[in-house]
Motif scaffolding. Structure first.
Motif, PDB file in Angstrom:
ATOM      1  N   TRP A 119       1.742  -9.419   0.278  1.00 32.43           N
ATOM      2  CA  TRP A 119       2.396  -9.531  -1.021  1.00 32.43           C
ATOM      3  C   TRP A 119       3.512  -8.520  -1.201  1.00 32.43           C
ATOM      4  O   TRP A 119       4.250  -8.579  -2.178  1.00 32.43           O
ATOM      5  N   ASP A 120       3.615  -7.543  -0.260  1.00 32.36           N
ATOM      6  CA  ASP A 120       4.662  -6.525  -0.396  1.00 32.36           C
ATOM      7  C   ASP A 120       4.893  -5.877   0.958  1.00 32.36           C
ATOM      8  O   ASP A 120       4.000  -5.246   1.515  1.00 32.36           O
ATOM      9  N   GLU A 121       6.105  -6.042   1.477  1.00 27.89           N
ATOM     10  CA  GLU A 121       6.468  -5.462   2.764  1.00 27.89           C
ATOM     11  C   GLU A 121       6.396  -3.943   2.724  1.00 27.89           C
ATOM     12  O   GLU A 121       6.002  -3.308   3.672  1.00 27.89           O
ATOM     13  N   ASP A 122       6.755  -3.401   1.563  1.00 27.71           N
ATOM     14  CA  ASP A 122       6.917  -1.965   1.428  1.00 27.71           C
ATOM     15  C   ASP A 122       5.796  -1.373   0.561  1.00 27.71           C
ATOM     16  O   ASP A 122       6.031  -0.616  -0.357  1.00 27.71           O
ATOM     17  N   TRP A 123       4.550  -1.757   0.811  1.00 27.74           N
ATOM     18  CA  TRP A 123       3.402  -1.369  -0.016  1.00 27.74           C
ATOM     19  C   TRP A 123       3.095   0.109   0.118  1.00 27.74           C
ATOM     20  O   TRP A 123       2.928   0.639   1.204  1.00 27.74           O
ATOM     21  N   LYS A 124       3.039   0.791  -1.030  1.00 29.21           N
ATOM     22  CA  LYS A 124       2.781   2.247  -1.004  1.00 29.21           C
ATOM     23  C   LYS A 124       1.365   2.534  -1.506  1.00 29.21           C
ATOM     24  O   LYS A 124       1.066   3.623  -1.941  1.00 29.21           O
ATOM     25  N   ILE A 156      -1.048   2.618   2.999  1.00 31.61           N
ATOM     26  CA  ILE A 156       0.409   2.529   2.922  1.00 31.61           C
ATOM     27  C   ILE A 156       0.862   1.746   4.136  1.00 31.61           C
ATOM     28  O   ILE A 156       1.046   2.280   5.236  1.00 31.61           O
ATOM     29  N   GLU A 157       0.968   0.455   3.998  1.00 26.41           N
ATOM     30  CA  GLU A 157       1.332  -0.422   5.116  1.00 26.41           C
ATOM     31  C   GLU A 157       1.866  -1.730   4.551  1.00 26.41           C
ATOM     32  O   GLU A 157       1.572  -2.077   3.407  1.00 26.41           O
TER      33      GLU A 157
END
Lengths: 228, 270, 413
Positions: free
Chosen positions: B220-225, B215-216
């Motif tokens: 490809w995604d700032e808000d990667w869960k 989770i960082e």
């Protein structure tokens, strides 16, 4: 007259074939024709195979689940009592992890009854006798000098050859002679099944196919007569 | 022919050719049950004469039948008809014929269909294929939370993810970001909330998505869960295999048929 | 109806369907009186179709490698749905093919179905027999059992007996110094593609030639002689429905027998599929007794009967055996030119022709029986006598057919 000459000719031909039915040392094999339609017999045969044969002989072309289906064996019995090895899947062949070429030369038994015939196997299993000149301590009338030991000795008891070359019983085994005979029939039935599992279906359904073509012939005959 | 002696040539029973002293032609002689017909065949070619004679006989027979039909002489009719094989039967029992045609057609169709059955069935997966495609067992006790195992089933990689408690908490919060938010079965899309089981095949163009549980923030995604990222065309899936909005992949990662038996996961059997 | 007719005429304008249907089916005249011997041709077509279709299906599951062939046959027998049925139909079909072929050809010999102008029909038929024998041989190697291997060894070593080129010819055919997987692969290609294609072509030629000269009859009467006004021979009937519907009950009876064997005696007591063939080929272990399948037995017997060579010509007994074996098939090809008889059918031929036919049939059957048995002195002697009896009817045919007294053939059937 012509037919008579033919007949005489052929009879004389067949006359010369004497001695060709020889079964090892025997004049003729004991006659036995396997049947695959007695499920209990097949199950008993499987039991004998499992207990007495399977440590050396594989059934390389037969799958466990085919066996289970055809012989109506409960899943638990199959997995716990027959396979009893968690690395073997039910779709595997009945080899118990034995190598393809047995180190002691025991042949694969899957097609054995088709190669030798039911008679031969049935007779072979019955005609072991004590022979100290052999490495295994026993010899066989059908296959002299066989490398196989008399593994069924506990069931059959010991036998010996008398001076006339006839088998005589020395000691009793766990089974009476009739019981042993019927056990061997079960075993040959099972091996015959293993040699061709489709035989059950084949022999059961064939009659319907034949009857259908009897009807076919009758209808076509009427059609032919109509246009004749 | 002239000058030669008259001769008689037998053709068949009641049928012969003969020549006459003063005629260049062959003459025909036909005898049908005692009724005699003679005439010149107007040809001197023997083969031709034989043909004409045969044709003439047929004519007589047809003619004779017509005449006889008007006569009352039953016995004569009987004898003549018995000798008139070439005349086609006029009386055909059409009902019987029709019935036989239908019956034989049905029997024929059944035969063809019957023959087709074994040949079509032979194309079903064989026992070998069934053995290879049989269900696969996996012992879940070995799988730590957050870890993923890859198991092969029917030549397809199957991803088994042991969800962490954090991931289980996060999954419903991602409902806004994924295209098909409804969670089938449960949070993990399986019957067991702790484990997700998905086919490791991107639903876009069949690449293999990569497992990124961290989770960082990611490139490809700032808000990667946490989830799966497909390196081929950048499709994103969450840890339950749900596809994100606005990525090439159209649907969620597929869930193969499976079932849980205690600690054992069985893939291939629902 | 009108649209159907206009459709038909549209097609006929481009492809003569109606014309050919009439020519070969609805208006093609066949003799109105024939006996059961004349049904074997139709049955042969049925068997050919069975072989082609089951063959294609078997090909889908068979592995043509030395390592995989034997197991793949067991795979077909056990794992493929109805695979056992395909395999047994194919193996039984092979036997049926020969059985029908032998009767079909014997009919030809009895009723003179090779006489002018049917020489080509007969020649195509003889080629078909030759191809069928090749096809059967190639196919028997494919299961890669003990008998496949050793029987093929025996036959291939015959080529090795040909002087000078023999050995290299044998190696060339095998594609190896011994019979091996290389041989198996090429035999597979020949068995499934080359020979069947040739056979299909020859069957087409055989039938077209037959329809050109017209089918025969047991009387040897020329039915074309007398025609009615429409041009139909007086002793003829249209092929369809008389011949087609006549064949249907025969096909029914054939299938009863065929499936009785397939379902209840697929190995034919060891004559259709031999026992040793259930053991994988093993080049170290020769079976005790190498017997051919029953349909080659007569020819194999002839081969074995030659126990002597011609030493001063440098011909070994093995090579002479090969020559006589080949001659036993080759002699069938020239029968149309050996027969000098005025009549076609055995019914009107003289006593010598009848004796010759009995001699031929008896020796053929006896040779067949002997071919499946191990040799001993008496059998070899009988086989030698029968070999002579097999050839004599043909060798003497130009003489006895020319001089023997024949009966007068009637004009009409």
């Amino acid at each position: 007259m012509k037919k008579l000459i033919f007949l005489a000719f052929f009879i004389s031909l067949f006359g010369y074939s004497a001695g060709e039915n020889k079964c090892g040392e025997l004049e003729k094999c004991f006659s036995f024709e396997s049947s695959v339609h007695d499920r209990d017999s097949l199950q008993r045969g499987l039991g004998i195979y499992k207990n007495y044969c399977s440590s050396c002989h594989t059934l390389r072309y037969l799958r466990w689940n085919r066996l289970q289906r055809d012989l109506d064996i409960p899943e638990t019995v199959l997995i716990d009592d027959l396979i009893s090895n968690e690395n073997i899947k039910t779709s595997d062949f009945v080899t118990f992890g034995l190598p393809e070429i047995s180190p002691i030369g025991a042949p694969d038994l899957t097609l054995r009854t088709r190669v030798r015939g039911d008679d031969w196997i049935y007779t072979y299993l019955q005609t072991f006798y004590q022979d100290t000149s052999q490495a295994t301590g026993s010899n066989n009338l059908v296959y002299p000098g066989t490398a196989m030991a008399h593994v069924l000795i506990g069931l059959q008891g010991t036998q010996e050859l008398d001076s006339n070359g006839k088998l005589i019983r020395l000691s009793k085994g766990a089974l009476e002679p009739e019981e042993f005979d019927s056990a061997m029939k079960d075993l040959v039935n099972f091996l015959a099944y293993a040699s061709e599992p489709a035989r059950i279906e084949r022999e059961r359904n064939g009659i319907y196919i034949i009857l259908f073509f009897v009807v076919f012939t009758a209808v076509m005959w009427l059609l032919y007569r109509e246009y004749k | 022919m002239q000058g030669k002696k008259a001769k008689h040539i037998h053709i068949s029973e009641g049928m012969s050719l003969y020549t006459r002293d003063r005629s260049p032609f062959y003459w025909g002689y036909i005898n049908i049950d005692g009724e005699v017909f003679k005439k010149s065949l107007k040809t001197d070619d023997k083969d031709e004469a034989i043909k004409l004679l045969t044709l003439w006989k047929d004519e007589i027979l047809v003619e004779g039948k017509k005449v006889l039909a008007q006569k009352i002489n039953v016995s004569a009719k009987k004898t003549l008809i018995s000798n008139t094989k070439p005349i086609p039967k006029e009386k055909v029992n059409t009902t019987r014929r029709k019935a036989l045609q239908i019956t034989s057609s049905v029997v024929g169709a059944v035969t063809v269909a019957g023959f087709a059955v074994p040949f079509l069935s032979a194309w079903q997966p064989s026992e070998r294929a069934k053995a290879l495609g049989a269900s696969v067992k996996y012992d879940l006790s070995k799988l730590e939370p957050g870890a993923m195992a890859v198991v092969e089933w029917r030549r397809t990689p199957i991803f088994i993810v042991h969800q962490t408690s954090e991931a289980i908490k996060n999954l419903p919060s991602l409902n806004q970001k994924v295209a098909n938010p409804a969670l089938e079965e449960g949070v993990s899309r399986t019957t067991n909330d702790k484990f997700s089981v998905v086919k490791g095949v991107c639903t876009h163009l069949s690449c293999a998505p990569k497992y990124h549980p961290e989770i960082e923030p990611k490139a490809w995604d700032e808000d990667w869960k946490g989830g799966f990222f497909c390196p081929c065309h950048g499709s994103k899936f969450d840890l339950a295999g749900r596809v994100y909005k606005n990525v090439p992949a159209p649907t969620n990662l597929e869930v193969p048929p499976h079932s849980f038996e205690g600690d054992t996961l069985i893939i291939g059997e629902a | 109806m009108a649209s159907k007719n206009s459709l038909m005429s549209w097609i006929d304008r481009r492809l003569p369907v109606t014309e050919n249907l009439e020519r070969h089916l609805t208006k093609h005249p066949v003799p109105s009186k024939v006996n059961f011997f004349y049904l074997f041709g139709a049955l042969l077509m049925v068997v050919f179709m069975i072989q082609v279709i089951t063959g294609i299906w078997l090909m889908m599951f068979y592995t043509n490698t030395e390592e995989g062939a034997f197991a793949s046959v067991e795979y077909i027998m056990r794992d493929v749905e109805y695979g056992w049925l395909m395999r047994y139909m194919h193996s039984t079909g092979a036997s049926a093919f020969f059985f029908l072929m032998y009767f079909h050809m014997f009919r030809g010999l009895l009723y003179g179905s090779y006489q002018k102008p049917k020489e080509l029909v007969w020649l195509f038929g003889c080629f078909l027999l030759f191809l069928l024998m090749a096809e059967g041989f190639l196919g028997y190697v494919l299961p890669w059992g003990q008998m496949s291997y050793w029987a093929a060894n025996v036959i291939l070593s015959l080529f090795g007996a040909i002087p000078f080129i023999g050995e290299s010819l044998q190696v060339w055919i095998q594609g190896d110094y011994v019979l091996s997987g290389a041989t198996l692969s090429r035999f597979f290609a020949l068995h499934v593609v080359v020979v069947p294609l040739l056979m299909i072509a020859l069957v087409v030629f055989h039938i077209f030639a037959l329809h050109e000269v017209g089918a025969g009859n047991p009387e040897g009467v020329d039915i074309e002689k007398y025609r009615d006004k429409t041009g139909m021979p007086l002793d003829g009937k249209p092929f369809h429905p008389y011949k087609t519907f006549g064949a249907l009950p025969a096909i029914g009876i054939f299938f009863i027998v065929f499936f009785a064997i397939v379902y209840y005696a697929p190995t034919g007591g060891g004559y259709f599929i031999e026992k040793p063939n259930f053991e994988e080929a093993n080049f170290l272990k020769t079976p005790e007794h190498i017997a051919p399948v029953w349909y080659y037995a007569p020819f194999y017997s002839i081969l074995r009967a030659v126990t002597f060579g011609i030493p001063f010509l440098g011909i070994t007994s093995k090579f002479l055996g090969f020559i006589i074996f080949a001659a036993s098939i080759a002699i069938l090809f020239i029968v149309p030119w050996l027969d000098r008889s005025k009549v076609q059918s055995i019914r009107y031929k003289g006593i010598f022709s009848k004796i010759a036919m009995i001699m031929f049939a008896t020796s053929f059957i006896t040779l067949g029986y002997l071919g499946t048995k191990p040799v001993n002195e008496i059998r070899t002697l009988i086989a030698q006598i029968c070999t002579i009896f097999y050839f004599l009817p043909f060798i003497l045919m130009p003489i006895y057919t020319k001089y023997e007294k024949t009966l007068e053939v009637p004009d009409r059937l």
